[in-house]
Design a protein around this motif. Structure first.
Motif, short mmCIF file in Angstrom:
data_model
loop_
_atom_site.label_atom_id
_atom_site.label_comp_id
_atom_site.label_asym_id
_atom_site.label_seq_id
_atom_site.Cartn_x
_atom_site.Cartn_y
_atom_site.Cartn_z
N GLY A 1 23.57 9.69 -40.94
CA GLY A 1 24.84 9.89 -41.63
C GLY A 1 24.65 10.13 -43.11
O GLY A 1 25.29 11.01 -43.71
N HIS A 2 23.76 9.36 -43.72
CA HIS A 2 23.50 9.53 -45.15
C HIS A 2 22.83 10.87 -45.43
O HIS A 2 23.15 11.53 -46.43
CB HIS A 2 22.63 8.38 -45.66
N ALA A 3 21.92 11.29 -44.56
CA ALA A 3 21.26 12.58 -44.76
C ALA A 3 22.26 13.72 -44.63
O ALA A 3 22.24 14.67 -45.43
CB ALA A 3 20.13 12.74 -43.74
N LYS A 4 23.15 13.63 -43.67
CA LYS A 4 24.16 14.68 -43.49
C LYS A 4 25.03 14.80 -44.72
O LYS A 4 25.34 15.90 -45.19
CB LYS A 4 25.00 14.38 -42.25
N ARG A 5 25.46 13.65 -45.27
CA ARG A 5 26.30 13.69 -46.47
C ARG A 5 25.52 14.21 -47.67
O ARG A 5 26.06 14.94 -48.51
CB ARG A 5 26.89 12.31 -46.77
N LEU A 6 24.23 13.84 -47.77
CA LEU A 6 23.41 14.34 -48.87
C LEU A 6 23.33 15.86 -48.84
O LEU A 6 23.49 16.52 -49.88
CB LEU A 6 22.00 13.74 -48.78
N TRP A 7 23.08 16.43 -47.66
CA TRP A 7 22.99 17.88 -47.57
C TRP A 7 24.33 18.53 -47.87
O TRP A 7 24.38 19.60 -48.48
CB TRP A 7 22.47 18.28 -46.19
N ARG A 8 25.42 17.89 -47.49
CA ARG A 8 26.74 18.43 -47.83
C ARG A 8 26.94 18.41 -49.35
O ARG A 8 27.41 19.40 -49.94
CB ARG A 8 27.85 17.62 -47.17
N SER A 9 26.59 17.30 -50.00
CA SER A 9 26.74 17.19 -51.45
C SER A 9 25.92 18.28 -52.15
O SER A 9 26.42 18.95 -53.07
CB SER A 9 26.28 15.81 -51.94
N MET A 10 24.67 18.46 -51.72
CA MET A 10 23.84 19.50 -52.32
C MET A 10 24.45 20.88 -52.10
O MET A 10 24.44 21.73 -53.00
CB MET A 10 22.42 19.42 -51.77
N GLY A 11 24.98 21.11 -50.91
CA GLY A 11 25.58 22.40 -50.61
C GLY A 11 26.80 22.69 -51.47
O GLY A 11 26.99 23.82 -51.95
N GLU A 12 27.64 21.66 -51.68
CA GLU A 12 28.83 21.84 -52.50
C GLU A 12 28.48 22.18 -53.95
O GLU A 12 29.25 22.84 -54.64
CB GLU A 12 29.69 20.58 -52.46
N LEU A 13 27.31 21.73 -54.40
CA LEU A 13 26.88 21.99 -55.78
C LEU A 13 25.85 23.12 -55.86
O LEU A 13 25.27 23.34 -56.93
CB LEU A 13 26.29 20.70 -56.39
N GLU A 14 25.65 23.82 -54.75
CA GLU A 14 24.70 24.94 -54.71
C GLU A 14 23.31 24.49 -55.19
O GLU A 14 22.64 25.17 -55.96
CB GLU A 14 25.20 26.12 -55.55
#
Length: 284
Positions: free
Chosen positions: A48-61
């Motif tokens: 769950g934490h990894a999924k959110r991390l990748w989402r956060s990175m994606g939102e900030l390009e």
């Protein structure tokens, strides 16, 4: 013995760990982070934490510094090298080091990846036995709270407001409605119904929140995802917060108003028991 930390591919004693003065995390708070709990030497809800991390990175390009599999291996190695049984692994990814410019660095700039651990008693936390007290404060953060960035100045100020008021934490309020705590999601319970704000850009999409709500529904508890006011919270039967570092933590006082008997309520207490039991079984 000092902690062993991870910095950009190296495991180092904390005294030797360094990042560049030009790192954008330092200059612009241009970074994201995650905190994963460790119980019995194993990671709680890492996926769950990894999924959110990748989402956060994606939102900030932002370019990921490694794969999810590599990140899991780093976590496990850090646990092993430090002999960590219970506590937290903190990780931070920034856009890397480049000469100071508001524009993003040149393509190909390597991101910075840092991890370290903190030992902490979480499962048998004394605070959970008596509950915590909170105050309400205005929510003065930026609008994209769903991205877990390292821009934590106002939450830090909120913690200090609570400390100066002689309580444990603060709940932030926007347009009359509670958003969340300084480092946690907020809940109230009235007539057996659990109420917590719905997901959106106003709050962090808590990993512990998702698990707790799933367990609550599996236990046939009623959940309403909607905003609530401080006044509604003060009139509630009980309240609680959730986070990776607190699990389910009862709240017994809001702005000086005691909730129920002033002791942890049955819903929060039961959810904490369920969460710890289930996460011990699922930890990796």
């Amino acid at each position: 013995m000092s902690r062993i930390v991870y910095v950009n591919g190296e495991y180092l004693p904390e005294e030797e760990a360094k990042v560049s003065v030009f790192d954008r995390g330092f200059l612009f708070a241009d970074g994201v982070y995650e905190v994963t709990t460790v119980l019995g030497g194993k990671l709680v809800d890492f996926a769950g934490h990894a999924k959110r991390l990748w989402r956060s990175m994606g939102e900030l390009e932002m370019t990921p510094p490694c794969t999810e599999e590599e990140l899991l291996a780093i976590h496990r190695e850090l646990i092993a090298r430090n002999g960590l049984e219970e506590g937290m692994i903190y990780l931070q990814v920034t856009r890397g080091a480049a000469d100071r410019d508001f524009a993003f660095p040149p393509e190909g700039t390597a991101p910075t990846l840092v991890l370290f651990h903190q030992e902490k008693v979480i499962a048998e936390s004394p605070a959970a036995e008596k509950g915590i007290r909170v105050i309400s404060i205005p929510d003065a953060r930026w609008g994209r709270r769903d991205i877990k960035t390292v821009q934590l100045l106002y939450p830090s100020m909120g913690k200090m407001m609570a400390k100066k008021a002689g309580v444990d934490d603060a709940w932030m309020v926007e347009e009359g409605m509670v958003t969340e705590g300084t480092s946690n999601n907020a809940y109230i319970v009235k007539g057996g119904v659990i109420v917590t704000r719905q997901l959106g850009t106003e709050i962090l999409h808590g990993i512990t929140r998702a698990a707790v709500l799933r367990f609550a529904r599996e236990a046939q508890m009623t959940v309403e995802e909607r905003p609530f006011t401080v006044q509604e919270a003060q009139a509630a039967d009980e309240a609680f917060i959730t986070s990776a570092s607190a699990f389910v933590m009862p709240v017994v006082e809001i702005d000086g108003a005691r909730l129920g008997t002033g002791t942890p309520g049955p819903v929060a207490t039961r959810l904490r028991e369920i969460y710890i039991e289930e996460m011990r079984k699922a930890a990796v």
